[in-house]
Design a protein around this motif. Structure first.
Motif, PDB file in Angstrom:
ATOM      1  N   ARG A 160     -25.059  -0.867   9.360  1.00  0.00           N
ATOM      2  CA  ARG A 160     -25.117  -2.297   9.005  1.00  0.00           C
ATOM      3  C   ARG A 160     -26.556  -2.732   8.751  1.00  0.00           C
ATOM      4  O   ARG A 160     -26.834  -3.471   7.792  1.00  0.00           O
ATOM      5  CB  ARG A 160     -24.505  -3.125  10.138  1.00  0.00           C
ATOM      6  CG  ARG A 160     -22.992  -3.108  10.183  1.00  0.00           C
ATOM      7  CD  ARG A 160     -22.469  -4.234  11.059  1.00  0.00           C
ATOM      8  NE  ARG A 160     -22.904  -4.071  12.438  1.00  0.00           N
ATOM      9  CZ  ARG A 160     -22.198  -3.433  13.362  1.00  0.00           C
ATOM     10  NH1 ARG A 160     -21.040  -2.879  13.045  1.00  0.00           N
ATOM     11  NH2 ARG A 160     -22.638  -3.323  14.603  1.00  0.00           N
ATOM     12  N   ARG A 174     -27.611  -1.353   5.409  1.00  0.00           N
ATOM     13  CA  ARG A 174     -27.030  -2.129   4.310  1.00  0.00           C
ATOM     14  C   ARG A 174     -27.697  -3.488   4.192  1.00  0.00           C
ATOM     15  O   ARG A 174     -27.968  -3.976   3.084  1.00  0.00           O
ATOM     16  CB  ARG A 174     -25.524  -2.299   4.544  1.00  0.00           C
ATOM     17  CG  ARG A 174     -24.721  -1.020   4.341  1.00  0.00           C
ATOM     18  CD  ARG A 174     -23.270  -1.238   4.700  1.00  0.00           C
ATOM     19  NE  ARG A 174     -22.483  -0.027   4.498  1.00  0.00           N
ATOM     20  CZ  ARG A 174     -21.229   0.111   4.897  1.00  0.00           C
ATOM     21  NH1 ARG A 174     -20.614  -0.880   5.523  1.00  0.00           N
ATOM     22  NH2 ARG A 174     -20.582   1.245   4.686  1.00  0.00           N
ATOM     23  N   ARG A 175     -27.949  -4.128   5.377  1.00  0.00           N
ATOM     24  CA  ARG A 175     -28.593  -5.438   5.358  1.00  0.00           C
ATOM     25  C   ARG A 175     -29.996  -5.336   4.766  1.00  0.00           C
ATOM     26  O   ARG A 175     -30.405  -6.172   3.946  1.00  0.00           O
ATOM     27  CB  ARG A 175     -28.635  -6.000   6.775  1.00  0.00           C
ATOM     28  CG  ARG A 175     -29.142  -7.415   6.855  1.00  0.00           C
ATOM     29  CD  ARG A 175     -28.861  -8.017   8.220  1.00  0.00           C
ATOM     30  NE  ARG A 175     -29.475  -7.254   9.300  1.00  0.00           N
ATOM     31  CZ  ARG A 175     -28.787  -6.571  10.204  1.00  0.00           C
ATOM     32  NH1 ARG A 175     -27.464  -6.547  10.188  1.00  0.00           N
ATOM     33  NH2 ARG A 175     -29.422  -5.908  11.172  1.00  0.00           N
ATOM     34  N   GLU A 234     -29.639  -4.741   1.030  1.00  0.00           N
ATOM     35  CA  GLU A 234     -29.265  -5.976   0.345  1.00  0.00           C
ATOM     36  C   GLU A 234     -30.441  -6.942   0.280  1.00  0.00           C
ATOM     37  O   GLU A 234     -30.661  -7.601  -0.740  1.00  0.00           O
ATOM     38  CB  GLU A 234     -28.079  -6.629   1.049  1.00  0.00           C
ATOM     39  CG  GLU A 234     -26.766  -5.860   0.920  1.00  0.00           C
ATOM     40  CD  GLU A 234     -26.329  -5.723  -0.525  1.00  0.00           C
ATOM     41  OE1 GLU A 234     -26.591  -6.663  -1.307  1.00  0.00           O
ATOM     42  OE2 GLU A 234     -25.744  -4.678  -0.884  1.00  0.00           O
ATOM     43  N   ARG A 235     -31.193  -7.028   1.399  1.00  0.00           N
ATOM     44  CA  ARG A 235     -32.353  -7.922   1.394  1.00  0.00           C
ATOM     45  C   ARG A 235     -33.407  -7.447   0.402  1.00  0.00           C
ATOM     46  O   ARG A 235     -33.976  -8.255  -0.361  1.00  0.00           O
ATOM     47  CB  ARG A 235     -32.938  -8.011   2.797  1.00  0.00           C
ATOM     48  CG  ARG A 235     -34.106  -8.999   2.887  1.00  0.00           C
ATOM     49  CD  ARG A 235     -34.562  -9.206   4.308  1.00  0.00           C
ATOM     50  NE  ARG A 235     -35.017  -7.958   4.909  1.00  0.00           N
ATOM     51  CZ  ARG A 235     -34.371  -7.308   5.862  1.00  0.00           C
ATOM     52  NH1 ARG A 235     -33.229  -7.786   6.343  1.00  0.00           N
ATOM     53  NH2 ARG A 235     -34.845  -6.185   6.370  1.00  0.00           N
ATOM     54  N   ARG A 278     -32.865  -5.611  -2.184  1.00  0.00           N
ATOM     55  CA  ARG A 278     -32.339  -5.826  -3.540  1.00  0.00           C
ATOM     56  C   ARG A 278     -32.474  -7.279  -3.942  1.00  0.00           C
ATOM     57  O   ARG A 278     -32.895  -7.594  -5.079  1.00  0.00           O
ATOM     58  CB  ARG A 278     -30.877  -5.396  -3.611  1.00  0.00           C
ATOM     59  CG  ARG A 278     -30.221  -5.693  -4.959  1.00  0.00           C
ATOM     60  CD  ARG A 278     -28.770  -5.274  -4.978  1.00  0.00           C
ATOM     61  NE  ARG A 278     -28.641  -3.829  -4.929  1.00  0.00           N
ATOM     62  CZ  ARG A 278     -27.464  -3.200  -4.949  1.00  0.00           C
ATOM     63  NH1 ARG A 278     -26.344  -3.902  -4.987  1.00  0.00           N
ATOM     64  NH2 ARG A 278     -27.403  -1.893  -4.900  1.00  0.00           N
ATOM     65  N   ALA A 279     -32.126  -8.176  -3.007  1.00  0.00           N
ATOM     66  CA  ALA A 279     -32.247  -9.603  -3.316  1.00  0.00           C
ATOM     67  C   ALA A 279     -33.696  -9.980  -3.572  1.00  0.00           C
ATOM     68  O   ALA A 279     -33.999 -10.739  -4.506  1.00  0.00           O
ATOM     69  CB  ALA A 279     -31.666 -10.430  -2.168  1.00  0.00           C
ATOM     70  N   GLU A 312     -28.312  -6.442 -11.698  1.00  0.00           N
ATOM     71  CA  GLU A 312     -27.714  -6.020 -10.426  1.00  0.00           C
ATOM     72  C   GLU A 312     -26.620  -4.989 -10.661  1.00  0.00           C
ATOM     73  O   GLU A 312     -26.480  -4.034  -9.903  1.00  0.00           O
ATOM     74  CB  GLU A 312     -27.152  -7.230  -9.695  1.00  0.00           C
ATOM     75  CG  GLU A 312     -26.616  -6.899  -8.319  1.00  0.00           C
ATOM     76  CD  GLU A 312     -26.275  -8.136  -7.520  1.00  0.00           C
ATOM     77  OE1 GLU A 312     -25.847  -7.968  -6.351  1.00  0.00           O
ATOM     78  OE2 GLU A 312     -26.409  -9.256  -8.043  1.00  0.00           O
ATOM     79  N   SER A 348     -26.459  -1.201  -9.203  1.00  0.00           N
ATOM     80  CA  SER A 348     -25.338  -0.769  -8.381  1.00  0.00           C
ATOM     81  C   SER A 348     -24.587   0.407  -8.986  1.00  0.00           C
ATOM     82  O   SER A 348     -23.796   1.054  -8.300  1.00  0.00           O
ATOM     83  CB  SER A 348     -24.366  -1.942  -8.163  1.00  0.00           C
ATOM     84  OG  SER A 348     -25.026  -3.033  -7.545  1.00  0.00           O
TER      85      SER A 348
END
Length: 255
Positions: A104, A107-108, A111-112, A114-115, A242, A246
């Motif tokens: 987790r 992934r977090r 994602e952060r 990536r953002a 994005e 991905s």
């Protein structure tokens, strides 16, 4: 045949004396010795039987103790197996939970990142687009980009619905914030302040800088937020970028 009685009587007396002497001095001691021997043998046999009984009792007690020890050993082994199985399950559960937590977090973090990357790309693209638009407008003799952005913001402000206008007019008497990506020229600030005060009344206008707007303006109050941002027009590009990030990488080159 004629019996000679004196001789017969003498022989009988001699026999009786012999019997008495034998019994007194031979048979009696022998019998008493035999009795003593028999009693000794009987006592030894009884003692042996008592020892045998005691040995049997000790053997039975030993066997019982062995059975108790065996039962205790089995119970301890069963308890140890149960404890080991419980510990194994606990360790597996903790390991799975730790792996899941790491997954987790990973992934977090992904994602952060990536953002953050998309936000940086978006801001850079917006700046590039803004610079290109400014160059085009200068080459064509049009108004500066800042004025075009202000015009777009004022158009959006003028298009506010009645409910938003009422909330702005009846809201808190505190100041109204107008944020921009870069400092605005005095003339533009005056135009924007006048347009805002037409809706809010004589509320104080505070101009601030918000780099996240990239190329835009935003009116912010506790009641209503009105925003125009050139970066919003890059949403489709964000989605395509994005999707490209991905997409799985190709595993080989087709022959």
């Amino acid at each position: 045949m004629e019996i000679h009685w004196p001789t017969a009587v003498a022989q009988a007396v001699n026999f009786l004396v012999l019997v008495f002497l034998l019994k007194r001095f031979l048979y009696g001691p022998v019998i008493r010795a035999m009795d003593r021997r028999e009693r000794g043998i009987a006592e030894r046999i009884a003692a042996a039987e008592r020892r045998e009984a005691a040995a049997r009792r000790e053997a039975a007690a030993y066997q019982e103790k062995v059975r108790e020890i065996e039962a205790q050993r089995e119970a301890l082994l069963a308890e140890a197996r149960t404890a080991a199985e419980a510990l194994r399950k606990d360790l597996l559960r903790e390991a799975r939970a730790e792996v899941e937590e790491l997954r987790r977090r990973w992934r977090r973090d992904v994602e952060r990142e990536r953002a953050d990357f998309l936000a940086r790309v978006r801001r850079e693209l917006a700046r590039m687009a803004l610079a290109a638009a400014g160059t085009v407008l200068r080459d064509l003799g049009g108004p500066p980009v800042e004025e075009r952005i202000a015009e777009a913001f004022l158009e959006r402000l003028a298009a506010l619905g009645d409910e938003d206008r009422r909330r702005l007019a009846e809201g808190d008497a505190g100041e109204v914030e107008v944020a921009s990506a870069a400092p605005l020229p005095a003339g533009l600030r005056d135009r924007i302040a006048a347009a805002v005060q037409e809706i809010t009344g004589p509320r104080r206008i505070r101009f601030t800088e918000a780099p996240d707007l990239v190329a835009g303006l935003a009116l912010r109050t506790p009641e209503v937020t009105v925003e125009w941002n050139a970066a919003d027009h890059l949403q489709g590009l964000d989605e395509r970028l994005e999707a490209a990030l991905s997409a799985p990488e190709p595993t080989g080159t087709p022959g």
